[in-house]
Structure formats: structure tokens, C-alpha cells
Design a protein around this motif. Structure first.
Motif, PDB file in Angstrom:
ATOM      1  N   ILE A  77      -7.148   7.244   3.471  1.00 20.34           N
ATOM      2  CA  ILE A  77      -6.658   6.237   3.693  1.00 20.34           C
ATOM      3  C   ILE A  77      -5.852   5.157   3.611  1.00 20.34           C
ATOM      4  O   ILE A  77      -5.457   5.644   3.055  1.00 20.34           O
ATOM      5  N   LEU A  78      -4.514   5.248   4.675  1.00 19.32           N
ATOM      6  CA  LEU A  78      -3.277   4.727   5.079  1.00 19.32           C
ATOM      7  C   LEU A  78      -3.277   3.249   4.882  1.00 19.32           C
ATOM      8  O   LEU A  78      -4.024   2.529   6.130  1.00 19.32           O
ATOM      9  N   VAL A  79      -3.048   2.189   4.454  1.00 22.55           N
ATOM     10  CA  VAL A  79      -2.956   0.795   4.401  1.00 22.55           C
ATOM     11  C   VAL A  79      -1.524   0.310   5.309  1.00 22.55           C
ATOM     12  O   VAL A  79      -0.452   1.030   3.673  1.00 22.55           O
ATOM     13  N   THR A  80      -1.220  -0.602   5.200  1.00 24.23           N
ATOM     14  CA  THR A  80       0.326  -1.104   5.444  1.00 24.23           C
ATOM     15  C   THR A  80       0.019  -2.648   5.375  1.00 24.23           C
ATOM     16  O   THR A  80      -1.064  -3.335   5.851  1.00 24.23           O
ATOM     17  N   THR A  81       0.349  -3.022   4.912  1.00 30.15           N
ATOM     18  CA  THR A  81       0.370  -4.034   4.155  1.00 30.15           C
ATOM     19  C   THR A  81       2.360  -4.775   4.122  1.00 30.15           C
ATOM     20  O   THR A  81       2.618  -3.884   3.326  1.00 30.15           O
ATOM     21  N   ARG A  82       1.918  -6.164   3.783  1.00 27.34           N
ATOM     22  CA  ARG A  82       3.219  -6.983   3.103  1.00 27.34           C
ATOM     23  C   ARG A  82       3.123  -7.294   2.192  1.00 27.34           C
ATOM     24  O   ARG A  82       3.860  -7.599   1.423  1.00 27.34           O
ATOM     25  N   ASP A  83       2.124  -7.060   1.496  1.00 33.54           N
ATOM     26  CA  ASP A  83       2.089  -8.114  -0.679  1.00 33.54           C
ATOM     27  C   ASP A  83       1.270  -6.743  -0.805  1.00 33.54           C
ATOM     28  O   ASP A  83       0.458  -5.331  -1.246  1.00 33.54           O
ATOM     29  N   GLU A  84       1.963  -6.413  -2.511  1.00 33.09           N
ATOM     30  CA  GLU A  84       2.429  -5.867  -3.225  1.00 33.09           C
ATOM     31  C   GLU A  84       1.107  -6.177  -3.813  1.00 33.09           C
ATOM     32  O   GLU A  84       0.814  -4.166  -4.431  1.00 33.09           O
ATOM     33  N   THR A  85       0.272  -6.658  -4.613  1.00 31.01           N
ATOM     34  CA  THR A  85      -0.437  -7.063  -5.621  1.00 31.01           C
ATOM     35  C   THR A  85      -1.862  -6.737  -4.401  1.00 31.01           C
ATOM     36  O   THR A  85      -2.337  -5.849  -5.263  1.00 31.01           O
ATOM     37  N   ILE A  86      -2.318  -5.854  -2.814  1.00 33.18           N
ATOM     38  CA  ILE A  86      -2.992  -5.872  -2.865  1.00 33.18           C
ATOM     39  C   ILE A  86      -2.930  -4.376  -2.693  1.00 33.18           C
ATOM     40  O   ILE A  86      -4.294  -3.361  -3.136  1.00 33.18           O
ATOM     41  N   SER A  87      -1.725  -3.588  -2.776  1.00 39.30           N
ATOM     42  CA  SER A  87      -1.870  -2.524  -2.731  1.00 39.30           C
ATOM     43  C   SER A  87      -1.475  -1.786  -3.777  1.00 39.30           C
ATOM     44  O   SER A  87      -2.095  -0.569  -3.913  1.00 39.30           O
ATOM     45  N   LYS A  88      -1.718  -2.624  -4.896  1.00 37.46           N
ATOM     46  CA  LYS A  88      -2.061  -1.880  -6.312  1.00 37.46           C
ATOM     47  C   LYS A  88      -3.207  -2.109  -6.821  1.00 37.46           C
ATOM     48  O   LYS A  88      -3.347  -0.897  -7.711  1.00 37.46           O
ATOM     49  N   MET A  89      -3.860  -3.077  -5.845  1.00 39.71           N
ATOM     50  CA  MET A  89      -5.145  -2.863  -6.179  1.00 39.71           C
ATOM     51  C   MET A  89      -6.368  -2.182  -5.425  1.00 39.71           C
ATOM     52  O   MET A  89      -7.145  -1.225  -6.259  1.00 39.71           O
ATOM     53  N   ILE A  90      -5.537  -1.798  -4.485  1.00 40.28           N
ATOM     54  CA  ILE A  90      -6.626  -0.561  -3.326  1.00 40.28           C
ATOM     55  C   ILE A  90      -5.981   0.675  -3.617  1.00 40.28           C
ATOM     56  O   ILE A  90      -6.952   1.689  -3.820  1.00 40.28           O
ATOM     57  N   GLY A  91      -4.562   1.148  -3.886  1.00 44.44           N
ATOM     58  CA  GLY A  91      -4.195   2.020  -3.976  1.00 44.44           C
ATOM     59  C   GLY A  91      -4.991   2.820  -4.703  1.00 44.44           C
ATOM     60  O   GLY A  91      -4.967   2.763  -6.120  1.00 44.44           O
ATOM     61  N   THR A  92      -5.134   5.125  -5.223  1.00 44.97           N
ATOM     62  CA  THR A  92      -5.048   5.866  -5.874  1.00 44.97           C
ATOM     63  C   THR A  92      -3.705   6.691  -6.377  1.00 44.97           C
ATOM     64  O   THR A  92      -3.968   7.581  -6.783  1.00 44.97           O
ATOM     65  N   ILE A  93      -2.942   5.984  -5.082  1.00 42.02           N
ATOM     66  CA  ILE A  93      -1.586   6.874  -5.186  1.00 42.02           C
ATOM     67  C   ILE A  93      -0.424   5.737  -5.341  1.00 42.02           C
ATOM     68  O   ILE A  93      -0.528   5.112  -4.664  1.00 42.02           O
ATOM     69  N   PRO A  94       0.863   6.020  -5.725  1.00 43.89           N
ATOM     70  CA  PRO A  94       1.460   5.182  -5.628  1.00 43.89           C
ATOM     71  C   PRO A  94       1.878   4.869  -4.159  1.00 43.89           C
ATOM     72  O   PRO A  94       2.240   5.877  -3.477  1.00 43.89           O
ATOM     73  N   SER A  95       1.849   3.819  -4.190  1.00 47.73           N
ATOM     74  CA  SER A  95       3.124   3.110  -2.911  1.00 47.73           C
ATOM     75  C   SER A  95       4.298   3.903  -2.079  1.00 47.73           C
ATOM     76  O   SER A  95       4.802   3.576  -2.979  1.00 47.73           O
ATOM     77  N   TYR A  96       3.615   3.679  -0.797  1.00 45.53           N
ATOM     78  CA  TYR A  96       5.769   3.454   0.124  1.00 45.53           C
ATOM     79  C   TYR A  96       6.411   2.336   0.118  1.00 45.53           C
ATOM     80  O   TYR A  96       5.544   1.990   1.240  1.00 45.53           O
ATOM     81  N   ASP A  97       7.270   2.187  -0.719  1.00 51.14           N
ATOM     82  CA  ASP A  97       7.875   1.117  -0.830  1.00 51.14           C
ATOM     83  C   ASP A  97       8.654   1.252   0.445  1.00 51.14           C
ATOM     84  O   ASP A  97       9.981   1.746   0.643  1.00 51.14           O
ATOM     85  N   LEU A  98       8.593   0.764   1.966  1.00 54.43           N
ATOM     86  CA  LEU A  98       9.834   0.495   2.750  1.00 54.43           C
ATOM     87  C   LEU A  98      10.774  -0.224   2.780  1.00 54.43           C
ATOM     88  O   LEU A  98      10.776  -1.414   1.682  1.00 54.43           O
ATOM     89  N   SER A  99      12.492  -0.232   2.245  1.00 52.42           N
ATOM     90  CA  SER A  99      13.332  -1.021   2.298  1.00 52.42           C
ATOM     91  C   SER A  99      14.519  -1.500   3.052  1.00 52.42           C
ATOM     92  O   SER A  99      14.009  -0.674   4.116  1.00 52.42           O
ATOM     93  N   PHE A 100      15.113  -2.025   3.669  1.00 50.37           N
ATOM     94  CA  PHE A 100      15.348  -2.163   4.851  1.00 50.37           C
ATOM     95  C   PHE A 100      16.774  -1.066   4.897  1.00 50.37           C
ATOM     96  O   PHE A 100      17.452   0.155   3.898  1.00 50.37           O
ATOM     97  N   LEU A 101      16.990  -1.211   6.109  1.00 50.77           N
ATOM     98  CA  LEU A 101      17.791  -0.031   6.182  1.00 50.77           C
ATOM     99  C   LEU A 101      19.044  -0.649   6.048  1.00 50.77           C
ATOM    100  O   LEU A 101      19.805  -1.740   5.953  1.00 50.77           O
ATOM    101  N   THR A 102      20.313   0.863   6.029  1.00 52.02           N
ATOM    102  CA  THR A 102      21.637   0.823   5.414  1.00 52.02           C
ATOM    103  C   THR A 102      22.353  -0.009   6.255  1.00 52.02           C
ATOM    104  O   THR A 102      21.977   0.127   7.665  1.00 52.02           O
ATOM    105  N   SER A 103      23.755  -0.571   6.099  1.00 55.85           N
ATOM    106  CA  SER A 103      23.979  -0.427   7.839  1.00 55.85           C
ATOM    107  C   SER A 103      24.906   0.184   8.416  1.00 55.85           C
ATOM    108  O   SER A 103      24.902   0.083   9.666  1.00 55.85           O
ATOM    109  N   GLU A 104      25.532   1.880   8.340  1.00 58.25           N
ATOM    110  CA  GLU A 104      25.177   2.799   8.913  1.00 58.25           C
ATOM    111  C   GLU A 104      24.306   2.686  10.069  1.00 58.25           C
ATOM    112  O   GLU A 104      24.218   3.303  11.169  1.00 58.25           O
ATOM    113  N   GLU A 105      22.452   2.641   9.592  1.00 56.91           N
ATOM    114  CA  GLU A 105      21.295   2.823   9.677  1.00 56.91           C
ATOM    115  C   GLU A 105      21.448   2.010  10.846  1.00 56.91           C
ATOM    116  O   GLU A 105      20.997   2.582  12.063  1.00 56.91           O
ATOM    117  N   SER A 106      21.440   0.815  10.482  1.00 51.04           N
ATOM    118  CA  SER A 106      21.809  -0.438  11.488  1.00 51.04           C
ATOM    119  C   SER A 106      22.341  -0.251  12.553  1.00 51.04           C
ATOM    120  O   SER A 106      21.340  -0.427  13.944  1.00 51.04           O
TER     121      SER A 106
END
Length: 855
Positions: free
Chosen positions: A113-142
Motif C-alpha cells: 500500500i502506497l499512501v500520499t499524505t501531507r501529515d507526517e503523523t499519519i505516515s508514522k502511525m500507518i507505515g511499516t516502511i520508512p516514509s519517502y519525504d519529498l523536498s523542495f526543488l533546488t534552484s537549478e531544478e526549479s
């Protein structure tokens, strides 16, 4: 069962990343079952989510309310399967509710099961595998993303001033992909340097968050829209967050509000499509990940916030949980039925303010009556009351003389009041239900409704007493009508209404009378699609099939009593013809192709016969007939014995299902795809001779035990699928198929193959599922094919394309998917309970990361 989350703020690309994973060929190759569910609700309703899971897994609608039935359906689907499920946009869920959801999926061999969420609390509660945290794009990527959206290229050199202003704009987007895409798209094609400067130096970039509810980049993108596009965009605020909608529905809404004719000339539908595509290009609308046959769309939550922000005080979207609150003076209102409400929610008790121009009911599943207060909405232009349980429109609806758009479900048990014909401004009326007695509408009321365009389904035609009423309906004058459905019954769900004079009024079919009625319902020559259902006449009207219907491209005939098929050979644009449940037809002969000397059916590409039980033969096909035919389907015609000796050389795909008396197939010189299902005469299987055949699929009943193949008759056969053949013992000649590249064998518990005969060296992918007696054979084949079976993206895509071509796009495809077999000749339920010894694993070779798991 594994659960992993993608976590990040809105606009970072969580859904986009999940879509990339979901559509990756390695995921599709490894998991037997995939599903995508958009949760998008503040309250995590496990029943609503379960219903969406069923729909996604089965690709069919699901209106089941009982939680026990939903659990049984999901458990059956995932049993012993490897499934991959995406839960997109999870906002709020409690641990005990989450555990209930997981319990529905117990029994799977493997689950991810792959879940997308804005809430890190939800991720920690339901996850059985460490979450993948998206970060902002770098200046050059942007900057690279911005260049792609604003200029359509990445590497090309640009003017120094544009780059200076562009980089300044990108810097203010803060590395948020959605903001960069929106503002970049809004500047595409802009060559005025001052405009770039104004955007980069706008005061909106400096607004504090509490003063502006939306991202500055999105607001600036909206400000740069043409005024006509702004007017269309703002109506997205009437939809709830995460709501999937169809392109044509939104265009119809715009059209009925007059938004598509004030700035442009041309056909309104085409203008609407142009606006819609422009909103997609500007990242204001995005394609949704959906298993529906029709393409769905959705707005990002932040874009939805923008639409709500700019809508001002005229728009209100209210959840039924808050209907006790006072509804103010709004012009456009949508009532969103909460998934936590009871399904018998009485919307007829809602008081609606009189100044409303749009009333849209969203998510209703058991709204039997419209609110009587709509009769006082004199300014109402759009009423969207689609629900498959709607039984009645109020009598006062005839007062809504300004109504232009009345959207009704095609399959609801609906009765309409008399006087509805006074709504002469109606442009959209997908359903017109005929009744009897003084309360109900009469077909003659269609006379003055000349502005109807798009689709019209008329049900209850058997209730028409006077032929003059059918003539008065004046369908021939409705030149904007594209799709017409004529149904002599009350539709899919008969209405047992209690209005006066409606009891026991379902007339016994009168063939001669129905013939006269049908003759009087001639549509305009511009009609593009025509469907006729439950017609009991002995002959078709004189106009049926006339060459003057130059644009008629699709005809569906269902449940007809005629002994002969109508002559449709002269229709110049007819591309699709489907005939089902033709109870009187025994022979298809000269009358079908007519007496023309030229090619019959010149444009026909798809032809389907289904459930014609008395049908014995099809003959007298001219040598040049069907010059464009690509697909022929013949299903559930148990008495059929003879087909034409030869069919068009253009025919490339043939589907035969449940035609047990058919002993031979026609000569089809260019046939490339053949599908044989259920009860098939064994003589056909042993006499297959199609030298250009590239793909073959067989799904057979218990009576068939052997299949004969050889390279001489099938020198080009590349794809072979043998599925759900419970009595299959052998496939003779399999090793001789020199061109075979993809082999899939599924649910053949008694099948055995000789281990001393290796398969073709061309083989690239081999999939074996639930075939316990093939274990030794498989090991030998793997040792022989070790060099050839390897991972290849091109090979995988080629196989998927071939398998898609073999699919029949019908309900029995889903039965096959989940191992639900057909009844055998003795009427016994043909499932695999008597084959419990069958192993549950799927073994697939042709990939370096293939595994040989047995559990």
C-alpha cells in the motif's frame, strides 16, 4: 502487508510520484492486481474507501452499502494475489479505522500500500516502511522546470533579460513544482519584456500567508488568464476536493451558462474543449489516475483553494452535514452528500434560496425525490440531479422556464410530470421518461424542445397510445441532437410509481402499433449515434438505414423481435454496429446487405453479434463487402452453425464466445488476433489455419481437453494466452511455434507438457499461474531459455500492447481476472473448489529480478 508513505506539503508532487510508481512496468509486471483510490476527505470513511477499492480493482461501479458484502468482495479479489494499492491524499485517519481497512485485505499472498499524505503523523502511525519525504526543488531544478513550462524547451539559449526576470520569478516560487508549473505556463508565448518584469515584481509575492489563502504564484497565474477562461475556471469551485469529473460534463456546464459564446464564434463544444485544454496546459486541471474507461480529470487541492478564493460571494459548496445552517444568497450552489450520511438522506426537505442559477448535487446515491423548493427557483439555469435512485421530478419543475441544463441519470427509475415540455430553453436533457395518466409526461411534449443537443434517451415508448403524439414529438427538427436512444421499456430500473392512472398500465407489446410509433420518430439527418432497445415490431421503419443519415456512425440494437436485420449497408459513415438479444433472427442473408451493387457497409470497422439464440447461419456476403472491417465479435449464439466462407481482407481481430455448434471459421487472410472463449467446437480448435495470426487467446469450457498448434499454420504467432481451461490436458505442437515471444498460461490445473521439447528461442516472457502440473516442465524450460529470458522494457511494452489487444472489453474479462469461470454444459458452477491442490503462485520469467516464490 507493507505500507509506505510519500510525505510532503501540497504542490510538491506526491501524486505525480505515486503515478510514476503505479504506471511503472516493473510494478505492473510483478503485481497481479493494482488499484488507485483518491481519498481526499477530511473524515476517513472506511466504507467509502472500501467501495472505491472495489471499483478500482474490478473497474466496475459499486453501490454496495453493506460493509460485510464489501469485505467479502475485497477478500475474494485479493485472495492469494499480489496486489498494489495507492491511497492518494489521505488527510485524517484514526488507528482503529486504519486497522479495519487493513483487515479487508487479509488473505493476499503479498500486499503493498502506497499512501500520499501531507501529515507526517499519519505516515508514522500507518507505515511499516520508512516514509519517502519529498523536498523542495533546488534552484537549478526549479529553473529547468520553469523553462520547460514557459518556453517548451530546456537547453535552448534565451534572451538575457528574460532569464533575469525568469530566475527572479522562480526564486519566489520557493521550489514548489505546482507553483512553478502554473506561473511558467501562464507566461508561455509571452514576448513582452515588461510583462515578465511586472510578474517578477508583483506586490502579491509579498503578501503574508494570513492575508492570502492561496499561493501567490497561483493567483498571478489566474490573473494572467483571459477573462473568458477565468469565468470558466471559477466554476471548478462547485466540485468537492478530489472529485473526479469528465471533460464533457464541465463543457456542458459552461455551455449552458452561456460562457462559450460571448467571445468566440464557432461550435460551442469545440470552444469548450479549447478552453478545457488551455486549463490543462496552465496546470489548473490535471488528468486523474483512474481505471475508468473514460478519461477523468481532477483539480489539485491548492488549485481548488484558488478557485474558491476567486469565486467571490456568488458560489457555495456545502456538505450535507451542515444543511442545518442557513444558506445565504448565492447564485451557484452545490450540495455535496457526505459519505458519512445515511444513504436515504432526504434532500427533498432542503430549502434552497430563490436566486440560485446552478444547483448541483454531488455523490448522492439514494436521493429519490428532488426538493420541492426547486419549483420556486425561477432563475435556475442548471440542475444537476444525477443519481441512479431518482424516482420523481416535482410537478413544479415546469415553472423553471429559464432552465437550460437538466442532467439526469440514464438508468434511474424516473417518472416525469406533465408540463415539462414547457421548458423550451432546455439544451441538455439526457433522459425523457414517458408515463401514462394525467400526472406523467407525454412524448408529444418534446415538440417545442428544439434546442436539445448532445444526448437524448426516451424511455417508456410502449406507453405511447396515439401515433400522432409520436409525430408531434418532432424529433426530425432537433438538428443539434447527436445521440438518440429509443427504449420501449421503462429503462433498466422500472418505476413502480403510485401516481393516478399509472397502476397496471404497462402495455402488452403490440408489434404493429410499435412499428407505427417507430416510423414517426425519425430523427434529424445530423444524428451520429442511434440505439434501439426493447422494440417488438416485426419490421424497421422506412427511414432506418437511409443513406441521407450522412453522419450516423454508431448503431446499437438490443432486445428486438424482428426476424430480419435492418438493411444498413448504405450508411456512408457507419463505423460501429452492435446487435444483442435479437430474439426472432434465424438467418442473416441478402436482406442485411441489401441489393446495392457497390460495396456494402463501406465504413464499418466494428461489428458485434451477441446472444442471438435462434441464429443458424450468416451467408450471402459479397466479395467486396465490409472493406473497412477490423473487428468482428460473435458471442452467446448457441445455435449458430454457419458463417460466410470468406470475410473481408481488412478484418484483423475475431472474437468467438459460446458458439458450440459452429464447426468452422471463415477464411480471413489478414487475421492477426483471435480470441476463443467458453463453449467452442473442438473441430475449430483442431483446424485453425490463419497464416498471419500473431496473437491467440483461448479460454475454454470443461469439455475441451486438447489444443493443436503447429508452426506451419501459425508461422507468425508471437503471443499465446491459455487461460481458465479447467480440463485442458495437452497443447500439441507448442514447441514448434518458431515465432513465439510471449506465453501466458493461467488456471489450467490438469495441463501437462512434455519436458523434452524446448520452446522457441525467440521466447522473451513466460508467465505461469495456478498450473501445478507444469512445475517440472517449467524448470526445464528455464534451463533451456536462460540466455533468452531477460529484462527488456521494449519487450514488456510489446507484450502489454498484445495483451490489451486480446482483451475483449467485456464483463467476462473481469470474471477471468479473478478466476470466476463459466458454467459448464451441465449447468454446474465451474469454479476451482475441486482443484484446491492448485498452487497459488504466479511465476514469471523474462526479467532479471523475477522470483520463484511459492508463497
Amino acid at each position: 502487508m507493507s505500507v509506505v508513505s510519500i510525505v510532503g506539503m501540497g504542490g510538491l508532487g506526491k501524486t505525480t510520484l505515486a503515478q510514476m510508481v503505479y504506471n511503472d512496468e516493473r510494478v505492473s509486471r510483478y503485481f497481479q492486481l493494482k488499484g488507485w483510490v483518491d481519498v481526499s476527505e477530511d473524515h476517513f470513511d472506511v466504507k467509502a474507501v472500501a467501495r472505491k477499492i472495489v471499483m478500482s480493482f474490478t473497474r466496475n461501479p459499486c453501490d454496495i452499502e453493506d460493509m460485510g458484502n464489501l469485505q467479502n468482495m475485497i477478500t475474494t479479489q485479493v485472495q492469494d494475489m499480489k496486489f498494489f494499492l495507492v491511497l492518494d491524499n489521505v488527510w485524517n485517519v484514526q488507528k482503529e479505522i486504519w486497522d479495519v481497512l487493513l483487515s479487508l485485505l487479509v488473505g493476499a499472498q503479498l500486499g503493498m500500500i502506497l499512501v500520499t499524505t501531507r501529515d507526517e503523523t499519519i505516515s508514522k502511525m500507518i507505515g511499516t516502511i520508512p516514509s519517502y519525504d519529498l523536498s523542495f526543488l533546488t534552484s537549478e531544478e526549479s529553473w529547468q522546470l520553469f523553462k520547460q513550462m514557459a518556453f517548451g524547451f530546456i537547453d535552448q539559449h534565451m534572451d538575457q533579460q528574460f532569464e533575469r526576470f525568469g530566475r527572479k520569478i522562480v526564486g519566489k516560487c520557493g521550489g514548489l513544482p505546482l507553483a512553478i508549473k502554473a506561473i511558467g505556463s501562464s507566461l508561455r508565448g509571452e514576448t513582452n519584456e515588461e510583462t515578465w518584469k511586472d510578474v517578477s515584481e508583483s506586490d502579491q509575492w509579498g503578501l503574508p500567508a494570513e492575508e492570502d489563502r492561496v499561493l501567490p504564484a497561483l493567483k498571478l497565474s489566474y490573473d494572467r488568464m483571459p477573462v473568458q477562461l477565468k469565468r470558466c475556471f471559477v466554476f471548478l469551485s462547485l466540485l468537492p476536493k478530489g472529485y473526479y469529473f469528465w471533460k464533457e460534463d464541465m463543457i456542458n456546464l459552461w455551455m449552458c451558462l452561456g460562457l462559450l459564446k460571448q467571445y468566440c464564434t464557432g461550435r460551442h463544444e469545440n470552444i469548450g474543449r479549447m478552453y478545457f485544454d488551455d486549463l490543462i496546459q496552465r496546470a489548473m486541471i490535471q488528468r486523474a489516475e483512474s481505471d475508468e474507461k473514460l478519461e477523468c480529470f481532477v483539480t489539485h487541492d491548492l488549485i481548488h483553494d484558488l478557485a474558491h478564493y476567486v469565486s467571490g460571494g456568488d458560489f457555495l459548496r456545502i456538505n450535507t452535514q451542515y444543511l442545518h445552517e442557513t444558506i445565504g444568497k448565492f447564485r451557484y450552489l452545490s450540495l455535496v452528500v457526505s459519505s458519512s450520511d445515511h444513504t436515504d438522506l432526504a434532500l427533498n426537505s432542503v430549502t434552497i434560496p430563490g436566486g440560485i442559477r446552478i444547483l448541483k448535487v454531488v455523490n448522492a446515491r439514494d436521493n429519490r425525490r428532488c426538493s420541492k423548493s426547486i419549483s420556486d427557483l425561477y432563475n435556475l439555469r442548471v440542475l444537476d440531479a444525477r443519481t441512479d435512485s431518482l424516482r420523481e421530478l416535482p410537478q413544479g419543475i415546469k415553472k423553471l422556464v429559464n432552465l437550460r441544463h437538466l442532467n439526469l441519470d440514464l438508468w434511474s427509475p424516473l417518472c416525469m410530470p406533465c408540463g415539462i415540455g414547457g421548458l423550451t430553453r432546455l439544451q441538455t436533457l439526457p433522459r425523457f421518461s414517458i408515463g401514462s395518466g394525467g400526472w406523467h409526461s407525454n412524448v408529444a411534449e418534446l415538440h417545442h424542445m428544439v434546442n436539445i443537443h448532445g444526448e437524448l434517451c426516451i424511455t417508456g415508448l410502449r406507453r405511447v397510445i396515439n401515433v400522432d403524439d409520436a409525430q408531434t414529438a418532432n424529433l426530425v427538427s432537433k438538428n443539434q441532437l447527436q445521440i438518440l436512444r429509443l427504449d420501449w421499456s421503462d429503462g433498466v430500473c422500472p418505476n413502480n410509481c403510485s401516481h393516478p392512472s399509472s397502476q397496471n398500465d404497462v402495455a402488452t407489446p403490440d408489434p404493429e402499433h410499435e412499428e407505427e410509433i417507430f416510423e414517426s420518430l425519425r430523427p434529424h439527418k445530423n444524428i451520429e449515434e442511434l440505439e434501439v432497445v426493447n422494440y417488438s415490431g416485426y419490421k424497421y421503419p422506412s427511414w432506418f438505414g437511409a443513406s441521407t443519415f450522412m453522419q450516423l456512425a454508431k448503431i446499437i440494437l438490443c432486445q428486438q423481435s424482428c426476424k430480419f436485420l435492418p438493411p444498413l449497408e448504405e450508411l456512408p459513415s457507419l463505423c460501429i454496429l452492435s446487435m444483442e438479444c435479437m430474439t426472432g433472427v434465424e438467418h442473416v442473408r441478402q436482406e442485411f446487405r441489401g441489393n446495392i451493387t457497390t460495396k456494402a457497409f463501406p465504413a464499418l470497422e466494428e461489428l458485434e453479434f451477441q446472444e442471438i439464440l435462434k441464429w443458424v447461419e450468416w451467408s450471402q456476403v459479397g466479395q467486396d463487402d465490409f472493406p473497412s472491417l477490423r473487428l468482428l465479435k460473435i458471442k452467446d449464439s448457441h445455435g449458430l452453425r454457419y458463417l460466410p466462407q470468406e470475410l473481408s481482407s481488412s478484418l484483423t481481430k475475431l472474437v468467438i464466445k459460446d458458439c458450440s455448434k459452429l464447426a468452422s471459421l471463415p477464411a480471413i487472410p489478414n487475421l492477426t488476433t483471435l480470441v476463443l472463449k467458453s463453449k467452442i467446437n473442438e473441430q475449430i480448435l483442431n483446424d485453425l489455419h490463419f497464416p498471419r495470426l500473431r496473437s491467440l487467446k483461448v479460454l475454454l469450457s470443461r469439455s475441451i481437453e486438447h489444443l493443436l498448434l503447429d508452426n506451419q499454420n501459425h508461422p507468425l504467432l508471437k503471443v499465446l494466452v491459455i487461460s481458465v481451461c479447467p480440463r485442458f490436458h495437452s497443447i500439441m505442437g507448442l514447441s514448434s511455434l518458431g515465432s513465439l515471444k510471449f506465453l501466458k498460461i493461467n488456471r489450467c490445473p490438469y495441463l501437462q507438457l512434455p519436458s523434452d521439447k524446448p520452446l522457441s528461442t525467440q521466447l522473451r516472457l513466460l508467465t505461469i499461474t495456478k498450473c501445478p502440473l507444469l512445475a517440472d516442465w517449467l524448470e526445464v524450460q528455464i534451463s533451456h531459455q536462460q540466455c533468452q529470458l531477460h529484462e527488456s522494457k521494449d519487450a514488456w511494452y510489446e507484450e502489454q500492447q498484445a495483451l490489451d489487444e486480446l482483451n475483449d472489453a467485456s464483463e467476462d474479462e473481469q470474471r477471468e481476472e479473478f478466476g470466476l469461470l463459466y458454467e459448464d454444459e451441465n449447468g454446474e458452477d465451474n469454479d476451482e473448489q475441486d482443484h484446491e491442490q492448485s498452487e497459488d503462485e504466479e511465476i514469471q520469467y523474462g526479467s532479471d529480478d523475477s522470483s520463484e516464490e511459492d508463497e
